[in-house]
Motif scaffolding. Structure first.
Motif, short mmCIF file in Angstrom:
data_model
loop_
_atom_site.label_atom_id
_atom_site.label_comp_id
_atom_site.label_asym_id
_atom_site.label_seq_id
_atom_site.Cartn_x
_atom_site.Cartn_y
_atom_site.Cartn_z
N LEU A 401 39.77 39.25 53.02
CA LEU A 401 39.57 40.25 54.06
C LEU A 401 39.90 41.65 53.57
O LEU A 401 39.30 42.63 53.99
N PHE A 402 40.87 41.73 52.64
CA PHE A 402 41.25 43.05 52.14
C PHE A 402 41.42 43.09 50.62
O PHE A 402 41.26 44.15 50.01
N ALA A 403 41.74 41.94 49.98
CA ALA A 403 42.18 41.97 48.58
C ALA A 403 41.08 42.39 47.63
O ALA A 403 41.31 43.18 46.71
N ARG A 404 39.87 41.87 47.80
CA ARG A 404 38.80 42.25 46.88
C ARG A 404 38.42 43.71 47.08
O ARG A 404 38.14 44.42 46.13
N SER A 405 38.44 44.16 48.33
CA SER A 405 38.21 45.58 48.59
C SER A 405 39.29 46.43 47.94
O SER A 405 39.01 47.51 47.41
N LEU A 406 40.53 45.93 47.98
CA LEU A 406 41.64 46.65 47.36
C LEU A 406 41.41 46.82 45.86
O LEU A 406 41.72 47.86 45.29
N GLY A 407 40.85 45.78 45.24
CA GLY A 407 40.50 45.90 43.82
C GLY A 407 39.47 46.97 43.58
O GLY A 407 39.57 47.75 42.63
N PRO A 452 53.94 31.81 49.91
CA PRO A 452 53.96 33.21 49.45
C PRO A 452 53.37 33.39 48.06
O PRO A 452 52.65 34.37 47.80
N LEU A 453 53.65 32.45 47.15
CA LEU A 453 53.07 32.56 45.81
C LEU A 453 51.56 32.41 45.85
O LEU A 453 50.83 33.07 45.11
N LEU A 454 51.07 31.53 46.73
CA LEU A 454 49.61 31.38 46.89
C LEU A 454 48.99 32.67 47.39
O LEU A 454 47.92 33.08 46.91
N VAL A 455 49.64 33.32 48.35
CA VAL A 455 49.11 34.57 48.90
C VAL A 455 49.08 35.66 47.82
O VAL A 455 48.10 36.40 47.68
N LEU A 456 50.16 35.78 47.04
CA LEU A 456 50.21 36.77 45.97
C LEU A 456 49.17 36.48 44.89
O LEU A 456 48.49 37.38 44.40
N PHE A 457 49.04 35.21 44.54
CA PHE A 457 48.03 34.83 43.55
C PHE A 457 46.63 35.16 44.06
O PHE A 457 45.79 35.72 43.34
N SER A 458 46.36 34.81 45.31
CA SER A 458 45.04 35.07 45.90
C SER A 458 44.74 36.57 45.91
O SER A 458 43.63 37.00 45.58
N THR A 459 45.72 37.37 46.29
CA THR A 459 45.52 38.83 46.33
C THR A 459 45.14 39.37 44.96
O THR A 459 44.20 40.15 44.82
N MET A 463 41.57 40.88 43.70
CA MET A 463 41.53 42.26 43.21
C MET A 463 40.82 42.32 41.86
O MET A 463 40.05 43.25 41.59
N ALA A 464 41.07 41.33 41.00
CA ALA A 464 40.40 41.29 39.70
C ALA A 464 38.89 41.14 39.87
O ALA A 464 38.10 41.75 39.14
N GLU A 465 38.46 40.36 40.87
CA GLU A 465 37.03 40.22 41.13
C GLU A 465 36.44 41.54 41.58
O GLU A 465 35.34 41.93 41.13
N GLY A 466 37.13 42.24 42.47
CA GLY A 466 36.65 43.55 42.91
C GLY A 466 36.59 44.54 41.77
O GLY A 466 35.65 45.33 41.66
N ALA A 467 37.60 44.49 40.88
CA ALA A 467 37.62 45.40 39.73
C ALA A 467 36.50 45.09 38.76
O ALA A 467 35.97 45.99 38.10
N THR A 468 36.10 43.81 38.66
CA THR A 468 35.00 43.43 37.77
C THR A 468 33.73 44.19 38.13
O THR A 468 33.07 44.79 37.27
#
Length: 561
Positions: A401-407, A452-459, A463-468
């Motif tokens: 919802l936000f992480a890929r956009s954040l990337g 929490p680790l899953l959420v951080l990993f997912s974020t 983000m790496a996908e968005g940066a790609t």
């Protein structure tokens, strides 16, 4: 660098650039625009208080004399004069004199702003159908995964080992690999097809034609028929390439990271939503009196119908480019036909495409692997019910919802400070952090630590996908669709390769995730050749006059000298 204003006594000059080069160099290499708002010559250097009610941060408000309420802030309240002063001349209808587009555009009519809450044609309409079409395809693509603990109990499908009375992990793992393998071929085909036919026709074809195996998987009667259906359902994943191509053609390069990241992120959200909803739809079918074996088969009608409906709406209510449909523009001579084979050849011979292919395998490939295994992981390792495990597994996808956009936002932001190297810095650290958090997740044995680790990993992985795809448009603009196809296929090749870990690797899933985390951390270092040496990706000419952060362009005004 954002916009910089200087008051030299004669007027306020708004300059824009994409790095910190000199104004002359920006003009010659980036073709940046500048707009000058002339003040009254009788009162040079005087700034009036801006009457704009929208006092938001990160923007300077400069009143325009004799125009009450007008300002040069980043939001212009649909004031055509203010828009033109900041973004340069805008195209107008020769008959009515009105602006052709609701959003400010560059010289190629690509939007300079992203406003997701709007549905205006052409820019925001294309944005909506790009992300929602991919969302629907992703929902159908992974609709089977959250129901796998039920499906594997259907003994005729060969997913249950009757001798040990345990799940046949090799058969399940192989079916997951097959589910993403079909997408590899289709993504390689669909990229050049977009260059040739535009985004709309390929998108409609993917959603409607490959809705059929989504319907038909409910009729599977043995392992071969089940895997065949999953193979062709995987073709839906090629819609990602179309969505990225469409966004690249619709939005100016200066905000392409944000636009591509948002479209892909909200589309990938379908993976999280299907994990959350399909078990609930399954329970609904059971409430109507169906047994487990019948309920999972009937419920597959829902994602199939979604694909057909969205595909038809996309065909009827959207267009390929801001200036019209590919077919009409080809007929009028406004758009030159692209040779799909030549486009694919150029992309294939560019080594940068294959480096990004591997890097994308390390982020999107991992996401696909997690979507296929997370629900079963929480059921097997933490002993959860299918519906509860699906909801927790959905957290991974919901970060889209936000992480890929954040990337994408981070990539665009860093590029304004450090050029292409800034984009690559975001790319490297996002992918490296994703690998490290996955290692931590694999070692967690308490749910309070695992989530929490899953959420951080997912974020980080998203983000790496968005940066790609903040980098992809700069590789070779003559074959963007083909390059997007190759890079997108890398995600599926990664998912196929990583999926083998769960079929032929360690018997325990946590150990497979540990190995996967180490692989991702290592892949991150492939960013280095793109930043240094002969394969370095340079800063391509960017014709757009503004930088867009947080979906809007922002203005920084320097103090008068």
């Amino acid at each position: 660098m954002g916009m910089v204003g200087t008051d030299n006594g004669a007027g306020v000059v708004i300059q824009t650039g994409l790095d910190r080069r000199s104004t002359k160099e920006e003009h010659s290499e980036h073709h940046s625009f500048s707009s000058t708002t002339q003040r009254s010559q009788s009162s040079p250097g005087v700034q009036e208080e801006c009457e704009c009610d929208d006092k938001h941060s990160n923007a300077s408000h400069v009143a325009v004399e004799d125009e009450p309420g007008a300002c040069l802030c980043s939001r212009h309240h649909d004031n055509p004069d203010a828009v033109e002063q900041t973004y340069g001349p805008q195209p107008v209808d020769p008959e009515t004199g009105e602006q052709l587009f609701r959003l400010p555009v560059d010289e190629k009519h690509r939007a300079l702003k992203l406003q997701p809450w709007r549905f205006d044609k052409p820019h925001m309409r294309s944005f909506f159908f790009a992300w929602f079409g991919f969302f629907t395809a992703f929902f159908g693509w992974f609709a089977v995964s959250p129901l796998m603990t039920t499906i594997r109990q259907s003994k005729e499908l060969g997913l249950w080992d009757t001798e040990t009375n345990m799940p046949n992990t090799k058969a399940i793992g192989n079916s997951n690999v097959i589910a993403v393998s079909g997408t590899v071929l289709m993504r390689l085909i669909i990229g050049p097809s977009c260059d040739r036919f535009g985004p709309r026709i390929p998108f409609v074809s993917i959603l409607t034609v490959f809705s059929l195996p989504v319907y038909l998987i409910g009729t599977a009667f043995n392992y071969a028929s089940f895997c065949t259906a999953r193979f062709f359902i995987g073709f839906l994943g090629a819609s990602f390439v179309i969505a990225q191509f469409w966004t690249t053609q619709t939005f100016a390069p200066v905000i392409v990271g944000v636009a591509n990241g948002t479209v892909a992120g909200w589309g990938n959200l379908g993976g999280g939503v299907t994990n959350a909803l399909m078990p609930q739809f399954f329970n609904l079918m059971k409430a109507f009196g169906l047994d487990d074996n019948s309920a999972w088969r009937v419920v597959m009608v829902i994602p199939g119908t979604m694909c057909v409906t969205v595909g038809l709406c996309l065909y009827l209510f959207s267009q390929d480019l801001p200036d019209g449909q590919y077919k009409d523009m080809h007929a009028s001579g406004k758009l030159q036909r692209t040779d799909a084979l030549k486009s694919m050849k150029l992309a294939s011979l560019n080594l940068r495409s294959w480096i990004l292919f591997a890097l994308y395998a390390g982020c999107f490939g991992v996401e696909l692997t997690m979507n296929a295994n997370l629900s079963s992981y929480f059921q097997d390792v933490f002993g959860m019910e299918q519906s509860t495990a699906g909801l927790i597994a959905a957290l991974f996808g919901l970060m889209n919802l936000f992480a890929r956009s954040l990337g994408g936002v981070s990539s665009d932001f860093m590029s304004t400070r450090f050029g292409m190297r800034g984009r690559l810095i975001v790319f490297f650290f996002s992918e490296l952090a994703a690998g490290l958090f996955l290692i931590g997740f694999s070692r967690a044995r308490v749910l309070g630590a695992a989530v929490p680790l899953l959420v951080l990993f997912s974020t980080c992985v998203q983000m790496a996908e968005g940066a790609t795809f903040g980098v992809v448009p700069y590789v070779d603009r003559t074959c963007t669709g083909a390059i997007a196809g190759i890079v997108g296929a890398g995600g599926n090749v990664g998912a196929m390769t990583f999926g083998l870990l769960f079929s032929y690797g360690p018997r325990e899933m946590p150990d497979a995730f540990l190995i996967l985390g180490c692989i991702v951390s290592g892949i991150a270092f492939l960013v280095a050749p793109l930043a240094y040496g002969p394969l370095r990706i340079g800063d391509a000419p960017l014709p757009s006059p503004v930088s867009s952060i947080h979906f809007e362009s922002s203005v920084e005004e320097s103090q008068p000298s």
